[in-house]
Design a protein around this motif. Structure first.
Motif, PDB file in Angstrom:
ATOM      1  N   ALA A   1       2.078  28.538  65.925  1.00 31.45           N
ATOM      2  CA  ALA A   1       1.907  27.806  67.236  1.00 31.45           C
ATOM      3  C   ALA A   1       0.271  27.397  67.631  1.00 31.45           C
ATOM      4  O   ALA A   1      -0.167  26.415  68.222  1.00 31.45           O
ATOM      5  CB  ALA A   1       2.474  28.229  68.484  1.00 31.45           C
ATOM      6  N   GLU A   2      -0.515  28.498  67.274  1.00 32.86           N
ATOM      7  CA  GLU A   2      -1.916  28.473  67.610  1.00 32.86           C
ATOM      8  C   GLU A   2      -2.545  27.488  66.857  1.00 32.86           C
ATOM      9  O   GLU A   2      -3.804  27.153  67.087  1.00 32.86           O
ATOM     10  CB  GLU A   2      -2.636  29.977  67.593  1.00 32.86           C
ATOM     11  CG  GLU A   2      -2.532  30.508  66.003  1.00 32.86           C
ATOM     12  CD  GLU A   2      -1.324  31.486  65.969  1.00 32.86           C
ATOM     13  OE1 GLU A   2      -1.415  32.175  65.103  1.00 32.86           O
ATOM     14  OE2 GLU A   2      -0.332  31.206  66.707  1.00 32.86           O
ATOM     15  N   VAL A   3      -2.066  26.796  65.758  1.00 34.31           N
ATOM     16  CA  VAL A   3      -2.808  26.204  64.833  1.00 34.31           C
ATOM     17  C   VAL A   3      -2.200  24.523  65.025  1.00 34.31           C
ATOM     18  O   VAL A   3      -2.688  23.614  64.507  1.00 34.31           O
ATOM     19  CB  VAL A   3      -2.529  26.532  63.198  1.00 34.31           C
ATOM     20  CG1 VAL A   3      -3.459  25.190  62.305  1.00 34.31           C
ATOM     21  CG2 VAL A   3      -3.112  27.957  63.016  1.00 34.31           C
ATOM     22  N   THR A   4      -1.178  24.404  65.603  1.00 36.11           N
ATOM     23  CA  THR A   4      -0.518  23.305  65.827  1.00 36.11           C
ATOM     24  C   THR A   4      -1.319  22.218  66.497  1.00 36.11           C
ATOM     25  O   THR A   4      -1.349  20.911  66.055  1.00 36.11           O
ATOM     26  CB  THR A   4       0.882  23.417  66.838  1.00 36.11           C
ATOM     27  OG1 THR A   4       1.770  24.512  66.206  1.00 36.11           O
ATOM     28  CG2 THR A   4       1.502  22.134  66.995  1.00 36.11           C
ATOM     29  N   GLY A   5      -2.097  22.552  67.407  1.00 33.84           N
ATOM     30  CA  GLY A   5      -3.004  21.507  68.073  1.00 33.84           C
ATOM     31  C   GLY A   5      -3.814  20.961  67.180  1.00 33.84           C
ATOM     32  O   GLY A   5      -4.362  19.594  67.208  1.00 33.84           O
ATOM     33  N   ASP A   6      -4.618  21.795  66.117  1.00 33.16           N
ATOM     34  CA  ASP A   6      -5.527  21.123  65.179  1.00 33.16           C
ATOM     35  C   ASP A   6      -4.568  20.314  64.156  1.00 33.16           C
ATOM     36  O   ASP A   6      -5.375  19.259  63.878  1.00 33.16           O
ATOM     37  CB  ASP A   6      -6.279  22.528  64.555  1.00 33.16           C
ATOM     38  CG  ASP A   6      -6.893  23.049  65.236  1.00 33.16           C
ATOM     39  OD1 ASP A   6      -7.605  22.739  66.540  1.00 33.16           O
ATOM     40  OD2 ASP A   6      -7.333  24.318  65.288  1.00 33.16           O
ATOM     41  N   VAL A   7      -3.555  20.681  63.687  1.00 37.27           N
ATOM     42  CA  VAL A   7      -2.609  19.707  62.953  1.00 37.27           C
ATOM     43  C   VAL A   7      -2.483  18.584  63.596  1.00 37.27           C
ATOM     44  O   VAL A   7      -2.370  17.506  62.867  1.00 37.27           O
ATOM     45  CB  VAL A   7      -1.649  20.494  62.270  1.00 37.27           C
ATOM     46  CG1 VAL A   7      -0.671  19.741  61.573  1.00 37.27           C
ATOM     47  CG2 VAL A   7      -1.767  21.980  61.541  1.00 37.27           C
ATOM     48  N   VAL A   8      -1.757  18.717  64.738  1.00 43.91           N
ATOM     49  CA  VAL A   8      -1.599  17.268  65.317  1.00 43.91           C
ATOM     50  C   VAL A   8      -2.588  16.379  65.749  1.00 43.91           C
ATOM     51  O   VAL A   8      -2.781  15.308  65.576  1.00 43.91           O
ATOM     52  CB  VAL A   8      -0.874  17.695  66.798  1.00 43.91           C
ATOM     53  CG1 VAL A   8      -0.703  16.320  67.622  1.00 43.91           C
ATOM     54  CG2 VAL A   8       0.343  18.326  66.521  1.00 43.91           C
ATOM     55  N   ALA A   9      -3.701  17.158  66.117  1.00 42.80           N
ATOM     56  CA  ALA A   9      -5.050  16.287  66.210  1.00 42.80           C
ATOM     57  C   ALA A   9      -5.613  15.552  65.023  1.00 42.80           C
ATOM     58  O   ALA A   9      -6.016  14.464  65.074  1.00 42.80           O
ATOM     59  CB  ALA A   9      -6.064  17.027  66.792  1.00 42.80           C
ATOM     60  N   LEU A  10      -5.474  16.371  63.706  1.00 44.07           N
ATOM     61  CA  LEU A  10      -5.680  16.084  62.404  1.00 44.07           C
ATOM     62  C   LEU A  10      -4.967  14.529  62.132  1.00 44.07           C
ATOM     63  O   LEU A  10      -5.548  13.663  61.782  1.00 44.07           O
ATOM     64  CB  LEU A  10      -5.581  16.835  61.449  1.00 44.07           C
ATOM     65  CG  LEU A  10      -5.831  16.522  60.228  1.00 44.07           C
ATOM     66  CD1 LEU A  10      -7.384  16.066  59.795  1.00 44.07           C
ATOM     67  CD2 LEU A  10      -5.324  17.654  59.042  1.00 44.07           C
ATOM     68  N   LEU A  11      -3.729  14.850  62.458  1.00 42.01           N
ATOM     69  CA  LEU A  11      -2.715  13.566  61.857  1.00 42.01           C
ATOM     70  C   LEU A  11      -2.986  12.508  62.763  1.00 42.01           C
ATOM     71  O   LEU A  11      -2.583  11.416  62.459  1.00 42.01           O
ATOM     72  CB  LEU A  11      -1.308  14.030  61.666  1.00 42.01           C
ATOM     73  CG  LEU A  11      -1.043  15.229  60.481  1.00 42.01           C
ATOM     74  CD1 LEU A  11       0.487  15.692  60.671  1.00 42.01           C
ATOM     75  CD2 LEU A  11      -1.301  14.453  59.387  1.00 42.01           C
ATOM     76  N   THR A  12      -3.064  12.912  64.087  1.00 38.86           N
ATOM     77  CA  THR A  12      -3.206  11.557  65.125  1.00 38.86           C
ATOM     78  C   THR A  12      -4.398  11.057  64.627  1.00 38.86           C
ATOM     79  O   THR A  12      -4.486   9.743  65.003  1.00 38.86           O
ATOM     80  CB  THR A  12      -3.467  12.130  66.552  1.00 38.86           C
ATOM     81  OG1 THR A  12      -2.097  13.022  66.868  1.00 38.86           O
ATOM     82  CG2 THR A  12      -3.538  11.069  67.414  1.00 38.86           C
TER      83      THR A  12
END
Length: 313
Positions: free
Chosen positions: A10-21
């Motif tokens: 969960a703590e990495v989700t924000g970075d992954v979502v930002a990368l794909l967005t």
């Protein structure tokens, strides 16, 4: 298009979502909080343009997702979406020219395993080649070329050499070093039994035949092997996989192995030697050309994989 699925803490989700967005080659982003059970975490899915895959995988690996979670890719046959069309248009490069290095490593690693299926296909191909030699049937020789599974480990050997993956080189070398002798031994046994049973004349190789090209070694043998190896690796590193069939029926690796087995049983040692040489020339030419193609395409190499061993499963 490729379907990307990421499992991450969960703590990495924000970075992954930002990368794909933010990436222009990604579309249809889906976030499923807490959906992953083992390993626990969030599931993030997206459809990505093939030419964007290598860069995105590299960025995800930099976030440590390949260690703390998981990354999977699947081929999408049909995508009806303006967003998907835009992603393919905005992604740099062309899908047919894109190399997804992790996909290539996984594919060649899978096809370079020494198992019963590989040995069975190679033995059957060599037996078909032996029948073609004995009956002087070029059609049967072509059938043996198509059945032969040897391009998989040859491609793996080339990929391993270029990517400096000793585990892949070792696996592919073992498959080839064990597979061909075993298949040739099975073919020799079949030839011996057929000869003893009177299924064919023991002088079947005497004189000129239409299939003599199988053991005739010359400059063209090496040239054809180079072209076939180049075409095969281009096919494996792009979306043009249909070209592999042409590769299978253009080189005389399996036919040479089958011819050598028949020649050994019938005591035609000169032709046995020429057949073994033909086999070696074709194997070397295919690997050399495949290595050259990969070196030329290495400009798109972005994903670091040297620390990830191949699965032995």
């Amino acid at each position: 298009m490729l379907h990307l699925r990421v499992i991450c803490p969960a703590e990495v989700t924000g970075d992954v979502v930002a990368l794909l967005t933010e990436h222009p080659g990604a579309a249809h982003l889906v976030r499923l909080p807490g959906a992953a059970v083992a390993p626990p975490g969030d599931v993030i899915e997206a459809d990505i343009a093939r030419e964007a895959a290598d860069g995105l995988i590299a960025a995800l690996c930099e976030l440590g997702v390949d260690h703390s979670g998981g990354i999977t890719l699947e081929q999408i046959d049909t995508a009806l979406s303006d967003a998907a069309d835009k992603a393919e248009e905005d992604a740099p490069g062309d899908a047919a020219d894109a190399v997804v290095w992790e996909e290539l490593l996984a594919r060649t690693g899978e096809e370079s395993r020494l198992n019963g299926t590989f040995l069975a296909f190679l033995a059957i191909a060599c037996l078909l080649a032996a029948v073609g030699v004995i009956t002087d049937s070029p059609v049967t020789i072509v059938g043996a070329m198509v059945v032969g599974p040897e391009f998989g480990p040859l491609a793996a050997l080339a990929v391993g050499l270029v990517r400096r993956r000793r585990d892949l080189v070792r696996r592919a070398a073992i498959v080839l070093a064990v597979g061909f002798p075993v298949a040739m031994a099975v073919t020799a046994l079949g030839t011996f039994v057929g000869n003893a049973a009177g299924l064919f004349d023991a002088r079947a190789l005497v004189g000129d035949h239409e299939v003599d090209f199988v053991y005739t070694v010359g400059p063209w043998s090496f040239i054809v092997a180079l072209l076939a190896g180049a075409a095969g690796m281009l096919s494996m590193t792009s979306a043009k996989s249909a070209a592999l069939v042409g590769v299978f029926i253009s080189v005389t690796t399996v036919p040479a192995a089958g011819y050598a087995s028949v020649a050994a049983i019938l005591g035609e040692w000169a032709r046995f030697g020429d057949s073994v040489l033909q086999l070696a020339v074709n194997l070397a030419g295919i690997v050399l050309a495949a290595v050259v193609v990969l070196v030329l395409r290495r400009a798109t190499w972005t994903t670091a994989d040297a620390g990830r061993p191949l699965s032995e499963g």
